[in-house]
Design an enzyme around this catalytic site. Structure first.
Site, PDB file in Angstrom:
ATOM      1  N   SER A  78       0.775  -1.205   0.008  1.00 59.69           N
ATOM      2  CA  SER A  78       0.088  -0.036  -0.153  1.00 59.69           C
ATOM      3  C   SER A  78       0.845   1.394  -0.034  1.00 59.69           C
ATOM      4  O   SER A  78       1.972   1.317   0.403  1.00 59.69           O
ATOM      5  CB  SER A  78      -0.605   0.053   1.345  1.00 59.69           C
ATOM      6  OG  SER A  78      -1.593  -1.171   1.082  1.00 59.69           O
TER       7      SER A  78
HETATM    8  N1  SAM Z   1      -0.339  -5.054   3.872  1.00 62.56           N
HETATM    9  C1  SAM Z   1       0.365  -5.349   3.155  1.00 62.56           C
HETATM   10  C2  SAM Z   1       1.604  -4.874   2.939  1.00 62.56           C
HETATM   11  O1  SAM Z   1       2.011  -3.885   3.684  1.00 62.56           O
HETATM   12  O2  SAM Z   1       2.669  -5.025   1.804  1.00 62.56           O
HETATM   13  C3  SAM Z   1      -0.401  -4.970   1.619  1.00 62.56           C
HETATM   14  C4  SAM Z   1      -1.543  -5.810   1.690  1.00 62.56           C
HETATM   15  S1  SAM Z   1      -2.207  -5.951  -0.106  1.00 62.56           S
HETATM   16  C5  SAM Z   1      -2.918  -4.520  -0.388  1.00 62.56           C
HETATM   17  C6  SAM Z   1      -3.507  -7.261   0.303  1.00 62.56           C
HETATM   18  C7  SAM Z   1      -3.241  -8.599   0.747  1.00 62.56           C
HETATM   19  O3  SAM Z   1      -4.370  -9.303   1.192  1.00 62.56           O
HETATM   20  C8  SAM Z   1      -2.590  -9.405  -0.674  1.00 62.56           C
HETATM   21  O4  SAM Z   1      -1.249  -9.947  -0.247  1.00 62.56           O
HETATM   22  C9  SAM Z   1      -3.585 -10.647  -0.667  1.00 62.56           C
HETATM   23  O5  SAM Z   1      -3.183 -11.709  -1.059  1.00 62.56           O
HETATM   24  C10 SAM Z   1      -4.203 -10.570   0.686  1.00 62.56           C
HETATM   25  N2  SAM Z   1      -5.635 -11.281   0.860  1.00 62.56           N
HETATM   26  C11 SAM Z   1      -6.559 -11.037  -0.170  1.00 62.56           C
HETATM   27  N3  SAM Z   1      -7.479 -11.904   0.671  1.00 62.56           N
HETATM   28  C12 SAM Z   1      -7.019 -12.509   1.876  1.00 62.56           C
HETATM   29  C13 SAM Z   1      -7.516 -13.292   2.854  1.00 62.56           C
HETATM   30  N4  SAM Z   1      -8.684 -13.665   2.768  1.00 62.56           N
HETATM   31  N5  SAM Z   1      -6.681 -13.606   3.885  1.00 62.56           N
HETATM   32  C14 SAM Z   1      -5.441 -13.082   4.216  1.00 62.56           C
HETATM   33  N6  SAM Z   1      -4.929 -12.463   3.086  1.00 62.56           N
HETATM   34  C15 SAM Z   1      -5.642 -12.156   2.104  1.00 62.56           C
END
Ligand code: SAM
Length: 204
Positions: A52
């Protein structure tokens, strides 16, 4: 980044500013993107996911109203960057990632960088992580179609949940839910955001 994108846009929580200053964002991105590390944009990581933009990480962290003794659950580990920022402010960060390759590379990176109060788990974060509940704060870094019931239930009384929610999987309203009492939750809308979708049993 701190002066222009955080202080300049109204981030005021000193603990958040200190944490954002301490965590090297360049250690969480691909080396081909290094020149953009401190610009205020989301950047691509593996598996079509994103790290993000710094302002949103700071804004969501501030919105959690953290104390040093808090235990925090993050859903969506991604690169591990936001977990690292949270870990500079609170006692323990539990973070859940659904994609195994991202969970293991984040775990490895965080170990290498010496973050010892972060626990990474591979799984469906829409169901939270019941073993360590209740949490003082929960932050979801992917966009949900509605607030997952499991996450509300895993909040401590007095706890805060910050989550992007919206009918479109790529455009959401950032929402803060406070658990006032066992069956009493208060919800406020914070601002419009754009996150990758939260995929799972209580997500998309
Ligand atoms: N917080 C992260 C960082 O600092 O790099 C960025 C996160 S990215 C915007 C969103 C993440 O949510 C992705 O890696 C995706 O695979 C994960 N995601 C999506 N659905 C999910 C779920 N049900 N449980 C856990 N992770 C999930």
């Amino acid at each position: 980044m701190i002066r222009e994108h955080l202080l300049g846009r109204g981030i005021r929580d000193q603990a958040v500013i200190r944490a954002m200053r301490e965590v090297p964002r360049e250690a969480f991105i691909d080396e081909t993107l290094l020149e953009y590390a401190y610009e205020d944009h989301p950047l691509s990581i593996a598996e079509g996911q994103t790290i993000s933009q710094p302002y949103i990480v700071a804004y969501m962290t501030e919105a959690l109203e953290l104390s040093a003794t808090d235990r925090v659950l993050e859903i969506g580990t991604g690169s591990g960057y936001a977990a690292a920022v949270l870990s500079r402010i609170v006692t323990t960060v539990y973070t859940v990632e659904r994609l195994g390759s991202l969970a293991s590379s984040a775990r490895q990176r965080l170990d290498l960088l010496g973050y010892t109060n972060i626990v990474v788990h591979e799984g469906d974060g829409t169901l939270g992580w019941p073993e360590h509940a209740p949490y003082d704060a929960i932050v979801v870094t992917a966009g949900a179609p509605q607030i997952p019931k499991s996450l509300r239930e895993q909040l401590a009384i007095g706890g805060r949940l910050v989550i992007p929610v919206g009918a479109s999987s790529y455009l959401q309203m950032l929402v803060r839910v406070r658990r006032i009492a066992e069956h009493d939750y208060r919800t406020e809308e914070l601002c419009g955001v754009r996150f990758v979708p939260l995929i799972g049993a209580e997500g998309w």
